[in-house]
Design an enzyme around this catalytic site. Sequence first.
Site, PDB file in Angstrom:
ATOM      1  CE  LYS A  79      58.388  80.113 124.147  1.00 34.37           C
ATOM      2  NZ  LYS A  79      58.893  78.877 123.573  1.00 34.37           N
ATOM      3  CB  SER A  96      62.424  81.174 122.629  1.00 31.01           C
ATOM      4  OG  SER A  96      61.360  80.372 122.160  1.00 31.01           O
ATOM      5  CE  LYS A 128      59.718  82.451 119.699  1.00 29.51           C
ATOM      6  NZ  LYS A 128      60.858  81.517 119.576  1.00 29.51           N
ATOM      7  CB  SER A 150      59.252  78.135 120.233  1.00 30.97           C
ATOM      8  OG  SER A 150      59.662  77.493 121.410  1.00 30.97           O
TER       9      SER A 150
END
Length: 361
Positions: A46, A103, A205, A43
């Site tokens: 992202k 997320s 993140k 992720s």
Amino acid sequence: MITPAVAQQPELTVAARSYVLSDFHSGQLLASHNPHERLDPASLTKLMTAYIVFFALKQERIALDQVVPVSEKSWRMEGSRMFIEPNKPVTVNELIHGMIIQSGNDACVALAELISGGEDVFVHLMNEQAKRLGMHNTHFTNTTGLTHSDHYSTAYDLNLLATAIIRDFPQYYPLYSQREYTYNGITQPNRNRLLWLDPNVDGVKTGWTKAAGYCLITSAKRDDRRLISVVMGTASPNARSTESQRLLNYGFQFFDTARPYKKYQTAADLRIWKGAQDKIKAGFDRDINFSLPRGQADKLKARMEYKQPLVAPVARGQQIGQVKFVLDGQEIAVYPLIALEKVDAANFAGRAWDNLKMLLN
């Protein structure tokens, strides 16, 4: 190009397959291990999805209060979700919060479809932006970070991306420090544990897939210093937090940030010949920052080199020389020296007088 300063530093051991630690202002790497190894970014992907969304907002192609249709594809996305529904209105602003804090894979796809009409076209924009940022070992196949054999990045490249998010979109970066978000009656926490454990941490993140392991990009600010750490392939959520904090503490404890010159600050008044004035202000078109081993900043020296004689006319912003920065006899960086002002040519009499003086000199 800045090269690391030579100094004896304590040995650093980090339990991650790959990691980097950088100084945001200087761009220097303070520590790294396998920084260019291509790995599953999970992720962390992202961040690039968000970058493209932020850019679309900047261009006013979309608006925060714009209502976004929810397709069946986005609704049925696997993995982490914010739980959007086809018949429930959702705004760009809500989707951004769901993408960053929760997320949400569904949020990523919905935003991609809004901006580009489909995820595939949006992914093309992601890969083009990666090239522009110098992410030479990165390729995306989706907006979410779901595992794919041709979807990869590196700790070094992701550091570049995190730096770009903070630098280019400071108005949106605070979203990465938000600890939880509620949508559709469901409250989900930010998975970045360091937001609770370290008051200096303000983003950015987390990521996890079976192939990637536990990953984390973190940024922390103490006084006027900001460091960014990237860890990839750790063994657990606790490990990615612990190892990230270890990296950040190492950087803050054993390095200083030196700022010898600010952008457009006058570094020197140079003699100029045949001009409407006999001095010209010289400096830099950027802030000059260095990350140096603790206690070394006072040893930094600047050696200025410029064309002599310097003859008018000279345009503002024109390179008129270079400055070499030296630490303990070792050249660590070279930056162009530019004119901070325009100097026109003198009239005929002034040019003639300067010609005479130049001959005598």
